[in-house]
Design a protein around this motif. Structure first.
Motif, PDB file in Angstrom:
ATOM      1  N   SER A  67      36.129  37.914  39.013  1.00  0.00           N
ATOM      2  CA  SER A  67      35.564  39.224  38.691  1.00  0.00           C
ATOM      3  C   SER A  67      34.975  39.243  37.287  1.00  0.00           C
ATOM      4  CB  SER A  67      36.609  40.324  38.845  1.00  0.00           C
ATOM      5  OG  SER A  67      37.583  40.231  37.837  1.00  0.00           O
ATOM      6  N   TYR A  74      32.506  38.257  43.508  1.00  0.00           N
ATOM      7  CA  TYR A  74      33.826  38.873  43.671  1.00  0.00           C
ATOM      8  C   TYR A  74      33.789  39.985  44.713  1.00  0.00           C
ATOM      9  CZ  TYR A  74      37.812  41.832  42.491  1.00  0.00           C
ATOM     10  OH  TYR A  74      38.939  42.618  42.557  1.00  0.00           O
ATOM     11  N   LYS A  75      32.821  40.874  44.603  1.00  0.00           N
ATOM     12  CA  LYS A  75      32.697  41.986  45.555  1.00  0.00           C
ATOM     13  C   LYS A  75      32.470  41.464  46.968  1.00  0.00           C
ATOM     14  CE  LYS A  75      32.701  45.793  43.016  1.00  0.00           C
ATOM     15  NZ  LYS A  75      33.609  46.892  43.224  1.00  0.00           N
ATOM     16  N   ILE A  78      35.876  39.903  48.352  1.00  0.00           N
ATOM     17  CA  ILE A  78      36.922  40.844  48.766  1.00  0.00           C
ATOM     18  C   ILE A  78      36.496  41.643  49.992  1.00  0.00           C
ATOM     19  CG2 ILE A  78      38.013  40.993  46.509  1.00  0.00           C
ATOM     20  CD1 ILE A  78      36.686  43.709  46.136  1.00  0.00           C
ATOM     21  N   GLU A  85      40.456  45.813  45.910  1.00  0.00           N
ATOM     22  CA  GLU A  85      40.040  45.394  44.583  1.00  0.00           C
ATOM     23  C   GLU A  85      41.225  45.519  43.657  1.00  0.00           C
ATOM     24  OE1 GLU A  85      36.509  46.389  41.373  1.00  0.00           O
ATOM     25  OE2 GLU A  85      36.436  47.208  43.376  1.00  0.00           O
TER      26      GLU A  85
END
Length: 89
Positions: A67, A74-75, A78, A85
């Motif tokens: 992140s 990262y987004k 996940i 998050e």
């Protein structure tokens, strides 16, 4: 068999790089899901609980690193895994 299903989710260019953060997080998530299913049956297996906490910590550290370095990756990761998050400190 389960590991192969996670590998197929990873894009082809990432499959060559098995040491990538995404690949490691996929592996940890697989282990976490298997240990969680095990602990639902064996509630008093304290050594497995300890192992689960260690793996959760490793995955969290990798996700924190990702992140900070690349928020877009990262987004995407996940959302693929269906995990929440992390909370900001």
């Amino acid at each position: 068999m389960v590991k192969n299903s996670f590998i197929s989710v990873i894009p082809q260019e990432r499959e060559k790089n098995c040491g990538s953060v995404e690949f490691q997080v996929f592996g940890f998530t697989d282990k976490i899901r298997r240990l969680t299913a095990h602990l639902e049956l064996h509630k008093r297996d304290f050594l497995s609980q300890k192992g689960l906490r260690k793996i959760l910590g490793k995955r969290q550290r990798l996700l924190d690193y990702l992140s900070k370095k690349n928020r877009i990756r990262y987004k995407k990761l996940i959302s693929q895994l269906g995990i929440r998050e992390s909370k900001t400190r």
